[in-house]
Design an enzyme around this catalytic site. Structure first.
Site, mmCIF file in Angstrom:
data_model
loop_
_atom_site.group_PDB
_atom_site.id
_atom_site.type_symbol
_atom_site.label_atom_id
_atom_site.label_comp_id
_atom_site.label_asym_id
_atom_site.label_seq_id
_atom_site.Cartn_x
_atom_site.Cartn_y
_atom_site.Cartn_z
ATOM 1 N N GLY A 104 -0.110 23.959 -60.311
ATOM 2 C CA GLY A 104 -0.829 25.236 -60.334
ATOM 3 C C GLY A 104 0.077 26.400 -59.943
ATOM 4 N N ALA B 227 -1.960 22.913 -56.589
ATOM 5 C CA ALA B 227 -3.260 22.746 -55.939
ATOM 6 C C ALA B 227 -3.123 21.903 -54.672
ATOM 7 C CB ALA B 227 -4.213 22.059 -56.897
ATOM 8 N N GLU C 89 1.692 27.335 -63.088
ATOM 9 C CA GLU C 89 0.681 27.931 -63.973
ATOM 10 C C GLU C 89 0.395 29.380 -63.564
ATOM 11 O OE1 GLU C 89 -1.918 24.520 -63.357
ATOM 12 O OE2 GLU C 89 -1.987 24.209 -65.516
ATOM 13 N N GLU D 6 1.757 17.141 -62.666
ATOM 14 C CA GLU D 6 0.378 16.629 -62.543
ATOM 15 C C GLU D 6 0.217 15.183 -62.974
ATOM 16 O OE1 GLU D 6 1.146 19.683 -63.318
ATOM 17 O OE2 GLU D 6 -0.402 21.100 -62.724
HETATM 18 C C1 LIG Z 1 8.467 19.293 -53.483
HETATM 19 C C2 LIG Z 1 7.342 19.281 -52.460
HETATM 20 C C3 LIG Z 1 6.398 20.432 -52.668
HETATM 21 C C4 LIG Z 1 7.948 19.448 -51.042
HETATM 22 O O1 LIG Z 1 8.774 18.370 -50.762
HETATM 23 P P1 LIG Z 1 9.409 18.201 -49.314
HETATM 24 O O2 LIG Z 1 10.061 19.470 -48.901
HETATM 25 O O3 LIG Z 1 10.230 16.951 -49.352
HETATM 26 O O4 LIG Z 1 8.189 18.025 -48.323
HETATM 27 P P2 LIG Z 1 7.062 16.921 -48.300
HETATM 28 O O5 LIG Z 1 7.227 16.085 -47.083
HETATM 29 O O6 LIG Z 1 6.929 16.229 -49.603
HETATM 30 O O7 LIG Z 1 5.754 17.833 -48.151
HETATM 31 C C5 LIG Z 1 5.494 18.528 -46.936
HETATM 32 C C6 LIG Z 1 4.031 18.380 -46.616
HETATM 33 O O8 LIG Z 1 3.285 19.076 -47.598
HETATM 34 C C7 LIG Z 1 2.304 18.210 -48.170
HETATM 35 N N1 LIG Z 1 2.107 18.615 -49.566
HETATM 36 C C8 LIG Z 1 3.042 18.814 -50.489
HETATM 37 N N2 LIG Z 1 2.514 19.230 -51.641
HETATM 38 C C9 LIG Z 1 1.194 19.305 -51.417
HETATM 39 C C10 LIG Z 1 0.078 19.683 -52.221
HETATM 40 N N3 LIG Z 1 0.238 20.102 -53.489
HETATM 41 N N4 LIG Z 1 -1.132 19.629 -51.665
HETATM 42 C C11 LIG Z 1 -1.311 19.231 -50.392
HETATM 43 N N5 LIG Z 1 -0.300 18.867 -49.566
HETATM 44 C C12 LIG Z 1 0.926 18.912 -50.087
HETATM 45 C C13 LIG Z 1 2.917 16.821 -48.039
HETATM 46 O O9 LIG Z 1 1.913 15.843 -48.081
HETATM 47 C C14 LIG Z 1 3.557 16.929 -46.666
HETATM 48 O O10 LIG Z 1 2.511 16.805 -45.720
HETATM 49 P P3 LIG Z 1 2.767 16.063 -44.328
HETATM 50 O O11 LIG Z 1 3.864 16.828 -43.656
HETATM 51 O O12 LIG Z 1 3.177 14.664 -44.667
HETATM 52 O O13 LIG Z 1 1.459 16.122 -43.622
HETATM 53 C C15 LIG Z 1 6.623 17.919 -52.535
HETATM 54 O O14 LIG Z 1 5.761 17.811 -51.451
HETATM 55 C C16 LIG Z 1 5.818 17.747 -53.791
HETATM 56 O O15 LIG Z 1 6.366 17.399 -54.815
HETATM 57 N N6 LIG Z 1 4.514 17.967 -53.687
HETATM 58 C C17 LIG Z 1 3.588 17.687 -54.770
HETATM 59 C C18 LIG Z 1 3.552 18.808 -55.748
HETATM 60 C C19 LIG Z 1 2.553 18.527 -56.827
HETATM 61 O O16 LIG Z 1 2.358 17.425 -57.266
HETATM 62 N N7 LIG Z 1 1.906 19.595 -57.286
HETATM 63 C C20 LIG Z 1 0.898 19.529 -58.314
HETATM 64 C C21 LIG Z 1 -0.417 19.460 -57.687
HETATM 65 S S1 LIG Z 1 -1.693 19.328 -58.897
HETATM 66 C C22 LIG Z 1 -1.977 20.921 -59.353
HETATM 67 O O17 LIG Z 1 -1.232 21.784 -58.998
HETATM 68 C C23 LIG Z 1 -3.161 21.183 -60.155
HETATM 69 C C24 LIG Z 1 -3.424 22.431 -60.509
HETATM 70 C C25 LIG Z 1 -4.675 22.802 -61.080
HETATM 71 C C26 LIG Z 1 -5.014 24.256 -60.806
HETATM 72 C C27 LIG Z 1 -5.051 24.672 -59.396
HETATM 73 C C28 LIG Z 1 -6.447 24.846 -58.872
HETATM 74 C C29 LIG Z 1 -6.477 25.357 -57.503
HETATM 75 C C30 LIG Z 1 -7.891 25.469 -57.071
HETATM 76 C C31 LIG Z 1 -8.027 25.257 -55.640
HETATM 77 C C32 LIG Z 1 -9.463 25.206 -55.272
HETATM 78 C C33 LIG Z 1 -9.688 24.227 -54.201
HETATM 79 C C34 LIG Z 1 -11.145 23.985 -54.017
HETATM 80 C C35 LIG Z 1 -11.374 23.294 -52.709
HETATM 81 C C36 LIG Z 1 -12.810 23.079 -52.510
HETATM 82 C C37 LIG Z 1 -13.078 22.817 -51.052
HETATM 83 O O18 LIG Z 1 -12.196 23.000 -50.191
HETATM 84 O O19 LIG Z 1 -14.193 22.423 -50.756
#
Ligand SMILES: CC(C)(COP(=O)(O)OP(=O)(O)OC[C@H]1O[C@@H](n2cnc3c(N)ncnc32)[C@H](O)[C@@H]1OP(=O)(O)O)[C@@H](O)C(=O)NCCC(=O)NCCSC(=O)/C=C/CCCCCCCCCCCCC(=O)O
Length: 528
Positions: free
Chosen positions: A99, A60, A102, A122
């Site tokens: 997600g 997400a 998932e 998460e």
């Molecule tokens: C391993 C990584 C993915 C990558 O690592 P790396 O290559 O070293 O790069 P980074 O520097 O870490 O990341 C690059 C940039 O990307 C940004 N980033 C990374 N992950 C995310 C993310 N999940 N969301 C947003 N941004 C993200 C990061 O900040 C960097 O940004 P910047 O360059 O500094 O600006 C590593 O990044 C990592 O481990 N990421 C975290 C992964 C994680 O924890 N994932 C779990 C997330 S929780 C989840 O998945 C929950 C799921 C529930 C179901 C899904 C529901 C989806 C519904 C969507 C509906 C949305 C409604 C919105 C309503 C509205 O808009 O009004």
């Protein structure tokens, strides 16, 4: 997400949301629309789901969490995919996290590149895998490994995921090409055995003890941290309830965590960690360019081997040192040792023709009054408390201390009063936070995030509380200011309690979030 028709009656759905294909509302809608198109087109026989730019999906979009309740509606998409009558194959490169995994668990097959990583991280964000992750993973790989992966949030490499049964195929070539070939091979295979939602969790005779051990482990490892414990409850629901009810329990528990202050703190930490590397103080000074702060004198407590060495270093640098040692014998030894070290240094310098100025080193035998009474704490079996034995840990109040304190109060004309837990916490934390505001006002730290990350990484501040500056915002800056003012009025001899100007400026704006502090407080000074 993009929808493409491929040869051989295949459809491709490609997630595209740089840099990590995070699931935003637009991406989720795109996936849904693509699937509907493929299902209603009778010429399409199978669907491949992949991510653009060599990444499947990092889950997400964390930046959207403050605006919505992630997970709940996405779980419906994950179930829909499983129930489809056409095979859906996930082609994973890079990462499939949260997600993203998932989504892949909803697909009937999962093919990944050997360098891919998958996981449900998460908990690190204070939430749980709330789009069916806690219900589907144990059906696929069993309870013990699901407990391990979900409560730790640890991602696993493709090889390990293959062994665990999370992945079906691992290859060294392009997973999309492989998935396209694979889809054609499995067209005639029944889909029912691939639908995890219709499977039951593999049962084990000692399930109760597995769960009680898991609870005990997380309570010991992460005391006070809600997400791991709540995730275990969701996994218990997967075991004890049919899928339909298990997902309801998962939703309920996910909502509870999403609304918790811990989730907000951890999501702040996620972005704080990635932003601090990119920040420099407003003065653009860094440790390479900054000039050192003047040091007028240094105090060294304890003159063991380390203390002596430290005292010597400062003395040699020409900085006056006051060294305190409570044990008179140790003090004598230290005096001799330091004097002889200084004399050796002086004679070396004289031999080499360099000028020698005798450093100032003042020894003070004033000691902590308790230590003077032979009360060194646990190691001697008494200090502020009485212990069951020397080095013992069982403590009880000591009548000697009450007597000692009452004499002390009499001598210093102090009135006794009871101090609440709240006052202890506030005076300790708010003075620390106040210093953080001073540092920001002086331009020494580039942002509140920098101070918070230092506290999380170096001082054991619990991650799920976000760091002292984030904590100040959760309490409310006007509250912090008011309390500091109150305590400073009561204790004008404690300068740490005098509210900093920076805090006053910010509190005048109400309780702005940390990201707005610098723009609201105006340009900081620069002590760097
Ligand atoms: C391993 C990584 C993915 C990558 O690592 P790396 O290559 O070293 O790069 P980074 O520097 O870490 O990341 C690059 C940039 O990307 C940004 N980033 C990374 N992950 C995310 C993310 N999940 N969301 C947003 N941004 C993200 C990061 O900040 C960097 O940004 P910047 O360059 O500094 O600006 C590593 O990044 C990592 O481990 N990421 C975290 C992964 C994680 O924890 N994932 C779990 C997330 S929780 C989840 O998945 C929950 C799921 C529930 C179901 C899904 C529901 C989806 C519904 C969507 C509906 C949305 C409604 C919105 C309503 C509205 O808009 O009004």
């Amino acid at each position: 997400a993009e929808y493409l028709r491929l040869p051989h009656s295949l459809a491709l759905i490609r997630l595209r949301n740089p840099p990590v294909n995070a699931l935003s509302l637009a991406v989720v809608n795109g996936i849904r629309e693509g699937l509907q198109k493929a299902m209603s087109d009778h010429t399409i026989k199978a669907i491949v789901v992949c991510g653009a730019n060599d990444k499947f999906c990092a889950g997400a979009d964390i930046s959207s969490f403050s605006r919505s309740s992630p997970g709940i509606s996405f779980g419906v998409v994950v179930d829909e995919i499983q129930r489809y009558e056409k095979p859906v194959v996930a082609a994973i490169r890079g990462v499939a996290l949260g997600g993203g995994l998932e989504l892949a668990l909803g697909c009937h097959y999962r093919i990944a590149h050997a360098e891919a990583r998958v996981g449900l991280p998460e908990v690190a964000l204070g939430i749980l895998p709330g789009a069916r992750g806690t219900q589907l993973l144990p059906r696929l790989i069993g309870v013990p490994m699901s407990l391990d992966l979900i409560t730790s949030g640890r991602p696993v490499g493709a090889d390990e995921a293959l062994k665990l049964g999370i992945l079906d195929v691992v290859i060294n070539s392009d997973p999309v090409e492989e998935a396209v070939k694979f889809s054609q091979e499995i067209l005639d295979k029944p889909l029912e055995p691939r639908r995890l939602l219709n499977k039951s969790v593999p049962s084990l005779p000692n399930m109760d003890s597995i769960f009680s051990e898991a609870f005990a482990k997380v309570q010991k490892q992460y005391p006070g941290f809600l997400a791991p414990e709540t995730s275990i409850q969701a996994l218990q629901a997967a075991v004890n309830l049919p899928y339909k009810l298990g997902i309801k329990e998962e939703e309920k528990l996910a909502l509870y965590l999403q609304k918790s202050g811990q989730a907000r703190a951890l999501q702040y930490v996620f972005f704080a960690e990635s932003s601090v590397h990119k920040q420099s103080p407003p003065s653009v000074a860094s440790w390479q360019t900054a000039s050192p702060q003047p040091i007028s004198s240094v105090g060294v407590l304890g003159l063991g081997t380390m203390g002596r060495g430290i005292a010597m270093c400062f003395a040699k640098a020409g900085i006056p040192v006051v060294a305190v040692e409570s044990d008179p014998k140790q003090l004598e030894i230290a005096k001799k040792a330091v004097t002889s070290m200084l004399e050796r240094e002086a004679s070396k310098m004289q031999q080499s023709g360099r000028a020698w100025t005798k450093p100032t080193l003042t020894f003070s035998s004033s000691a902590d009054m308790l230590c003077e009474s032979g009360r060194f704490g646990q190691k001697t079996g008494k200090g502020w408390y009485q212990y069951d034995k020397p080095l013992g840990r069982v403590h009880r109040p000591d009548p000697w201390l009450s007597e000692f304190l009452s004499q002390y109060r009499e001598t210093h004309h102090l009135e006794s009063r009871s101090i609440s837990q709240e006052e202890i916490l506030e005076r300790c934390l708010y003075s620390l936070i106040n210093e953080g505001f001073r540092i920001l006002g002086e331009g020494i730290a580039a942002s509140p995030e920098q101070i918070d990350i230092i506290y999380l990484s170096g001082y054991g501040w619990p991650r799920y509380r976000g760091g002292p500056m984030f904590y100040a915002a959760t309490v409310g800056l006007p509250v912090v200011l008011e309390k500091l003012q109150k305590y400073y009025t009561q204790n004008p001899d404690v300068p740490q309690l005098e509210p900093s100007d920076y805090l006053k400026k910010l509190a005048a704006h109400g309780n702005p979030p940390p990201k707005d502090w610098q723009s609201l407080a105006g340009p900081p000074g620069s002590k760097l």
